[in-house]
Design an enzyme around this catalytic site. Structure first.
Site, PDB file in Angstrom:
ATOM      1  N   LYS A   1      21.484  46.623  35.224  1.00 42.96           N
ATOM      2  CA  LYS A   1      20.547  47.375  36.046  1.00 42.96           C
ATOM      3  C   LYS A   1      19.110  47.168  35.561  1.00 42.96           C
ATOM      4  CE  LYS A   1      21.618  51.756  37.057  1.00 42.96           C
ATOM      5  NZ  LYS A   1      21.619  52.257  38.446  1.00 42.96           N
TER       6      LYS A   1
ATOM      7  N   ARG B   1      19.179  56.630  33.486  1.00 43.00           N
ATOM      8  CA  ARG B   1      20.436  56.046  33.972  1.00 43.00           C
ATOM      9  C   ARG B   1      20.985  55.055  32.944  1.00 43.00           C
ATOM     10  NH1 ARG B   1      17.641  56.089  39.112  1.00 43.00           N
ATOM     11  NH2 ARG B   1      18.929  57.093  40.741  1.00 43.00           N
TER      12      ARG B   1
ATOM     13  N   GLY C   1      30.396  54.399  37.760  1.00 47.88           N
ATOM     14  CA  GLY C   1      30.820  55.791  37.632  1.00 47.88           C
ATOM     15  C   GLY C   1      31.352  56.164  36.261  1.00 47.88           C
TER      16      GLY C   1
ATOM     17  N   MET D   1      29.709  55.958  33.262  1.00 51.23           N
ATOM     18  CA  MET D   1      28.766  56.574  32.341  1.00 51.23           C
ATOM     19  C   MET D   1      27.826  57.509  33.110  1.00 51.23           C
ATOM     20  SD  MET D   1      28.168  53.568  29.608  1.00 51.23           S
ATOM     21  CE  MET D   1      27.496  52.497  30.862  1.00 51.23           C
TER      22      MET D   1
ATOM     23  N   ARG E   1      21.905  44.227  42.707  1.00 50.94           N
ATOM     24  CA  ARG E   1      22.891  43.545  41.861  1.00 50.94           C
ATOM     25  C   ARG E   1      23.762  42.703  42.775  1.00 50.94           C
ATOM     26  NH1 ARG E   1      26.477  48.903  40.277  1.00 50.94           N
ATOM     27  NH2 ARG E   1      26.867  49.542  42.409  1.00 50.94           N
TER      28      ARG E   1
ATOM     29  N   HIS F   1      63.712  38.781  37.849  1.00 46.76           N
ATOM     30  CA  HIS F   1      64.257  37.867  38.856  1.00 46.76           C
ATOM     31  C   HIS F   1      63.677  38.160  40.230  1.00 46.76           C
ATOM     32  CE1 HIS F   1      67.274  36.597  41.870  1.00 46.76           C
ATOM     33  NE2 HIS F   1      67.336  35.518  41.112  1.00 46.76           N
TER      34      HIS F   1
ATOM     35  N   SER G   1      57.717  18.145  32.260  1.00 42.53           N
ATOM     36  CA  SER G   1      57.225  19.275  33.021  1.00 42.53           C
ATOM     37  C   SER G   1      57.396  20.504  32.131  1.00 42.53           C
ATOM     38  CB  SER G   1      58.012  19.425  34.312  1.00 42.53           C
ATOM     39  OG  SER G   1      57.504  20.511  35.049  1.00 42.53           O
TER      40      SER G   1
ATOM     41  N   CYS H   1      55.540  23.697  35.455  1.00 41.87           N
ATOM     42  CA  CYS H   1      56.228  24.258  36.611  1.00 41.87           C
ATOM     43  C   CYS H   1      56.664  25.697  36.382  1.00 41.87           C
ATOM     44  CB  CYS H   1      57.409  23.386  37.025  1.00 41.87           C
ATOM     45  SG  CYS H   1      58.713  23.375  35.791  1.00 41.87           S
TER      46      CYS H   1
ATOM     47  N   TYR I   1      49.320  17.435  36.624  1.00 40.88           N
ATOM     48  CA  TYR I   1      49.420  18.358  37.749  1.00 40.88           C
ATOM     49  C   TYR I   1      49.944  19.718  37.305  1.00 40.88           C
ATOM     50  CZ  TYR I   1      54.457  17.515  37.697  1.00 40.88           C
ATOM     51  OH  TYR I   1      55.782  17.456  37.316  1.00 40.88           O
TER      52      TYR I   1
END
Lengths: 877, 877
Positions: free
Chosen positions: A24, A94, A103, A105, A339, A455, A763, A830, A850
């Site tokens: 801020k 502030r 909210g 502080m 902001r 699962h 993999s 994977c 990949y």
């Protein structure tokens, strides 16, 4: 020696100083320097806050003198004096940390008022306004600084309103407000054991300390834990001259976004209240008006025009959508905050793409502006935000999206009902591979047990189906075919709605909205593809999933699990016969029944992935998972096989394992019963030859699971290569194929140099590798893992975000050793982590070829891969 | 170019050429060169055998010519001719590989006989002898070279014996033997489809090929697999002039050891047969006489004296006990073989120590002469070899030693009966920690399930108690309180005898003999202590075990498991209350009951280990293991706690885990319930202060199990250090103590540098580290691991012999990283591997400070550690 600098005037700071001035403060400084109408003020630094705590809660040396000097500057700019009876200067105090903690502080307004200065303010405006400000100050100061119970003040206000028969605070006349001030002071004296300080300097000093203290209140600490914000940053304190939106009809206060934060639409978006202070907007006492209506108000029309112009200026300046706070005092616009605005996934995508088209940012920046996880929202149906359902209970949000359906407790029944056209939701204590066909048929899955990687969760995510798991408040009663929750009973057939993005379980049919695969999203992902170097494949087990994955940008299948196929239809019987078989011959007979079915599955997937590689994993799970468990089923199976039920029973008992995760599974099955691998190889090559004859370009990559020693891979490979040779010879044509292995045991990673001699690709199965490396069963970790993450013992749930230090270290070792033996070895991942942005980044860094993710996470992986290539590291926070 | 040398005359070789000439050939060469009376001959090399196989089973170029040249040399030395009608030379053809493979490969005697030469032999000796040799040749040749069913020949012999009414072969007259030759030839012609070759050169050539072929017969391959002998060594073939022990009463044949191979006594030991050929000794048709009786036979007296002198000469020459074969032909002694003699553990120790005292070998050599595993035999009772019991079934030899007792199926009953003075054997399907007190009370343990590292096996070994596990032939019926095996029923109370060294389960009371802790063993171990640099501690959980371990040479306790203590007496109730507790307060109340009991246990152990370190592990197993399982017990527990049985039932269900090995256990318990760790720390320090006040020197080392992250260790350490501070302050004295961790998860090994910051020692828990690194549950691996070892996929069972490549690599990493952070960190191992010689060697090589083994394996570890220090690596074969 000059004292350390603890205080910065707004005009001395800039937007880069977030560490020192907080978000801020830095932005107020920036706006000041850009020449925007910001009420003057100064910022006490985060360093001061930290010094306050490290020195045992004493304001650091020199700070107060610098505050007074700052105050003098503000007085001079405003032509007012703090504590003066005439034209008194009032200020707000502030908090403002580096990262926004909305909210969490504290804030105090109207500091500087006392019995003397209130008269001065009344003279300038009117008595009602002045005393209203005064009572607000005492109320806020009492609560924030002196820890007085806020309800005590509210009770007084209510009393006055009741007596006068009015509904709103703003209807209270000046006299009541004046009396209220006295009553509030009395409350403070009584509750805090000390009078409200009349000296404005005492007020200011106490307010600064109170803001410092609020950095370490419970709420703030919890918020930082939840959001991974370090605890040693401290907060800055912004002291700013007050301006008023509540001095009359030519006053107003409001908030605005430079673009629509829900949709991304390029148009000032927000709301305002005339004749009100900022808190009133938040408090919701009066309903604010849409921001564009400011243009209709002659008092505010000019301020609105200026606001529009400033909004555009700020967006150009910050090169991103801004979230603004403003006040209009007597027709004059003041900017109180700017902001970067928070936004939905949809808005993030739209804004990023629009800004590129507007020439505001580059494509690379656009890619970095969207958090990959935000895409999740775009790819699943969601609860219509305009509707609301009664939330029965909340579980873990295991797989995003919303769905409505009738409760059903059995997989077969789910399938039957779905085929008859019903929407069903499969509800189970927990699921097992036997429930697969039921999950496939259901719209969503709900379980009472299990964690984010149970699962049910893993399979549902793989299917892109909503799931809520571990909903412990539910009592699932299979016998009575009902759920009860807090005394409420939902019988089979009743409708419920699940929100897999929040974990909510709602009663009845709550409307959902279908996902928009937005044109902007396609654009953004296409740009991402230009930047990323990491390939993205999908985990898919059916032709439908494969097609969907391809549509979502997958460049191949990275994991096709063959076991799910065995649960469908009457295949399970053949599978069970195979398991019960007591000789290789019997086993071969049962396998011969499965082969044509598997071949058809593979053919379908190959067709869907024409031209792309398809990685097929040989049978992996412990055989016990396929066996019947109820005595009825056992008898039935024995009957169909023409054997004694006791033989089946004995086999079911014999195959039970103490730790199935570490048991007879993976390639250990194929080693002890090579006929299984042989059948699967026949099905793969049979399908490949069949579709190749149709003109499909087919690239099978056969993957051996749970290898711990190169000898295992060599033996399995021998079977596969032999089958290939035989079938290619018989068919008179050859299909190019690879054989590789999963690296999912620590030993495999450590011996990757040996294993690479037999593997054309690795993999990384990071689910199991995480289980073994950390000694953590994902089915059981629910009892302590959440506590570990909460307490910061582990930074993240390692099943969600790859553990770079442990699992990652093994991956690094395996990559290095594997490449040493075979420089061109293909490397991928994977596990579930393939769809997690931070893990994708790791895969990029470690040099994989990949990642493979669930179909619906393919877009996320594409974006994350592009961000990784762009070297983004914001997630390291 | 000279042809490759395939053939070595005995006089051209020496004992060092085992690789090339095989063990037998090399020793025949050595004896020849030392001047001993060895019949002349030559050796076809192992290279020739390998060349034969690699060239597609063709004798290599030049081999036959060299054989003929060798034969000419033998002819000349013997003054005989191969194939001659007068003074024919006969030869034997024997296999001889680098490593002895007794009985695995083939031998053919009397080669060179045919219808012509047999007459020459008859003229020299007598017709009976000559035809007996001839029929033996056809019989052996038929079987070995031509693969004729051996029974066919035996049938003919039996027919002749029946007809003549005689019992023994040697009673058959010459005429019958002559006819038998013709009948044997007919059998060969019919069965093999070719005549018996009359040409002696054809016989020799075929015999050499047959010996080559026998290298790859099924038996030989299995033997090599079982003994870890490589398959590419090949066998040599020894062709040697025949000498005869069956030419008359001044002939004999025999075998001898230069010292007693059972006891080690220094005295020629063996047996002989007069007028017999070597096979007759082995075949057991006639009972041989003790070797010393040769001295009583005037025909053999001089040969015996020569044999005694040669035995001493060979022992001095080879500097080890020898196993000899000899033949006396017409009063003349011939040596046919010498090799290092196999011996029992007792003999190995005695011989090694004696030879040092005789100045024959050094202490270092003595240490290297005894295989550590041989000591096992010396440290447990054994079945009296003079007795034999009826073997009912055979299981896995899980813990050595023999014991007799009454069958009992329940731990409580075992305890009660044992206290009443009965010897009992606890028989279970499998054991769990709940059975601990029953195992403690029983003489031995028998289970139907589980492997070499199952709970029963591990705990029994730890207790030094015999155990047979995984005896799958047994049906254990708890309901009927009986075992049945192959239809035979053994009810509760019947006696059985277990041999934990062989796995035999015998009916009734088979006498056992108590172990002799031989004076020589003490001497050898004292020498071992001079050489070893690795410390040896013991795993012990009770004062009794600790005292026993110390007696056996342990230099401390490396692992004291605290959980076993909780199963004794009424502690289990307090433990269960602790687990069922729903608040930390309730839990503390239950823990307060356990604390004084634990303190007493620790005090007893500290006293037993006065002056030595004691490593105590905090609670490790999943809590589920402590809970009751039968409904009766659940109701009882609920009653004693004054709560609803359903609460207990729910807790039992809630604590059930899919993979308990990877579940809520180890330090995860102490993290989520720090009051447990606190109680244990209080008990440890309370006990330490108590015994210190008695003058005991106490050195507790507190060990945190299953650490995966340094933060876990830091938190647990915080609790322990705080308790120590408080208790030391209250007592006014300090006890030196260490806090360390087990390294039993791959992640802990990889992050050892971080963990070492909080750990004063690491103890490698190689049981669990093996399970996680290989992804192998030791409770479940029985279904495939034996197959893996059989097939050579894994060289050893990794739970028995430390997997150097995988687990060992992690240990190396952890040692290196741990020492990097804390150079003086203490490093040890406390898994089962601490008592395995090969693993001890690894621990030495990797630079650990100590190993910790079961008490009864402490001597083994001491010897293995000394061998490791001496750089012995014979186990690498």
């Amino acid at each position: 020696m000059a004292a350390h600098r603890w205080v910065y005037l707004f005009r001395d700071g800039n937007a880069q100083q977030r560490d020192l001035l907080g978000g801020k403060g830095a932005n107020l400084a920036e706006m000041t320097n850009v020449g925007l109408p910001v009420p003057p003020g100064f910022t006490v630094t985060t360093e001061a806050c930290n010094a306050y705590f490290t020195s045992g809660r004493v304001l650091p040396e020199g700070l107060w003198e610098q505050v007074l000097a700052g105050l003098a500057d503000v007085e001079q700019q405003m032509g007012r004096r703090f504590g003066s009876a005439e034209r008194p200067l009032l200020v707000s105090v502030r908090s403002g940390a580096k990262f926004s903690m909305p909210g969490m502080m504290d804030t105090i307004l109207n500091l500087g008022l006392n019995d003397v200065t209130v008269a001065g303010l009344a003279a300038e405006a009117d008595a009602r306004f002045a005393y209203d400000c005064y009572r607000r100050l005492i109320q806020m100061f009492g609560k924030v600084v002196l820890d007085v119970d806020a309800d005590l003040f509210e009770d007084v206000i209510d009393e006055h309103k009741r007596r006068l028969g009015v509904r709103h605070d703003f209807e209270l006349p000046a006299d009541d407000l004046r009396r209220m001030v006295e009553e509030f002071k009395a409350i403070v004296r009584r509750e805090a054991g000390q009078p409200f300080p009349e000296d404005p300097h005492d007020q200011l000093r106490a307010a600064i300390v109170a803001v410092f203290e609020s950095w370490n209140n419970r709420r703030a600490i919890d918020y930082r834990n939840a959001n991974g914000i370090p605890h040693d940053l401290g907060t800055a304190v912004n002291v700013q001259a007050m301006v008023y939106g509540n001095m009359g009809p030519d006053c107003a206060t409001g908030v605005a976004f430079t673009r629509n934060p829900s949709t991304g639409e390029r148009r000032l978006f927000g709301e305002f209240l005339t004749n009100a202070q900022g808190e009133d907007v938040v408090a919701g006492v009066r309903t604010p008006q849409p921001i564009e209506q400011m243009a209709d108000d002659p008092h505010l029309r000019s301020a609105y025009a200026q606001l529009q112009q400033i909004a555009e200026q700020l967006e150009r300046h910050y090169r991103d959508m801004q979230d603004l706070e403003f006040t209009v005092q007597n027709g004059t616009l003041y900017m109180l905050q700017t902001r970067t605005g928070k936004r939905t996934g949809a808005a993030a995508v739209q804004i990023a793409v629009d800004m590129v088209n507007e020439g505001l940012i580059s494509k690379a920046e656009a890619i970095q502006r969207v958090q990959p996880s935000q895409l999740d929202q775009l790819l699943h149906p969601t609860i219509d935000p305009k509707q609301s359902g009664e939330v029965l209970a909340t579980g873990l949000p295991a797989s995003p999206g919303a769905a409505t359906g009738q409760v059903v407790f059995d997989a077969d029944e789910a399938k039957a009902l779905a085929e008859a056209g019903h929407d069903v939701i499969l509800v189970r204590l927990e699921t097992s591979p036997e429930d697969f066909h039921g999950m496939l048929a259901a719209r969503a899955v709900l379980t009472a047990r299990g964690g984010m990687t149970s699962h049910a969760a893993v399979v549902a995510r793989g299917m892109g189906k909503p799931a809520v798991v571990g909903c412990t408040a539910l009592q699932v009663d299979y016998d009575r075919q009902q759920i009860s929750v807090n005394g409420r009973v939902i019988p089979k057939g009743d409708y419920i709605t699940l929100d897999g993005s929040t974990g909510a379980v709602m009663l009845g049919r709550v409307p959902t909205i279908e996902p928009q695969v937005h044109g902007h999203l396609a654009t953004l992902l296409a740009w991402a593809d230009e930047f990323r170097t990491l390939g993205v494949r999908a985990n898919a087990d059916t032709p439908e999933d494969a097609a969907k994955a391809r549509e979502l940008g997958a460049e191949g299948i990275g994991l096709c699990r063959t076991e799910h196929m065995f649960f469908q239809g009457d295949r399970i019987s053949a599978m069970r016969e195979m398991i019960i078989a007591s000789t290789p011959e019997e086993r071969r007979r049962a396998l011969a029944k499965l082969e044509p079915m598997q071949r058809e599955d593979f053919a379908g997937i190959f067709r869907a992935m024409d031209g792309l590689p398809v990685t097929i994993r040989t049978l992996d799970p412990p055989l016990h998972e396929f066996l019947p468990h109820s005595d009825e089923e056992i008898v039935e199976l024995a009957k169909s096989m023409g054997i004694d039920p006791d033989v089946v029973r004995a086999k079911v008992v014999a195959l039970k394992e103490a730790n199935p995760m570490l048991g007879h599974r993976g390639c250990r099955l194929g080693i002890t019963a090579p006929e299984i691998t042989e059948m699967q190889a026949r099905a793969i090559f049979g399908a490949a030859l069949q579709v190749a004859a149709e003109g499909v370009s087919v690239h099978p990559e056969i993957m051996i699971p749970l290898v711990g020693d190169v000898e295992e891979l060599r033996l399995q490979r021998e079977v596969i290569d032999r089958v290939a040779r035989e079938m290619f010879a018989a068919a008179g044509r050859t299909i190019p194929y690879l054989v590789g292995t999963m690296i999912e045991l620590p030993r495999a990673a450590l011996l990757a140099d040996q294993i690479a001699a037999q593997a054309e690709f690795f993999s990384f199965g990071t689910n199991d590798l995480t289980q073994t490396t950390l000694g953590l069963s994902r089915d059981d970790a629910g009892r302590f893992l959440p506590y570990y993450v909460e307490q910061g013992i582990l930074k993240h749930d390692p099943f969600q975000v790859l553990d770079r230090e442990g699992v990652g270290e093994l991956i690094r070792i395996a990559v290095e050793r594997g490449r040493r033996t075979r420089p061109d070895i293909k490397l991928g991942i994977c596990g579930e982590h393939g769809g997690d942005p931070s893990s994708v980044e790791f895969c990029h860094q470690v040099g994989m070829n990949y990642v493979s993710a669930s179909p619906f996470r393919v877009p996320i992986a594409r974006l994350a891969a592009a961000q990784a290539a762009l070297g983004q590291s914001e997630r390291d926070v």
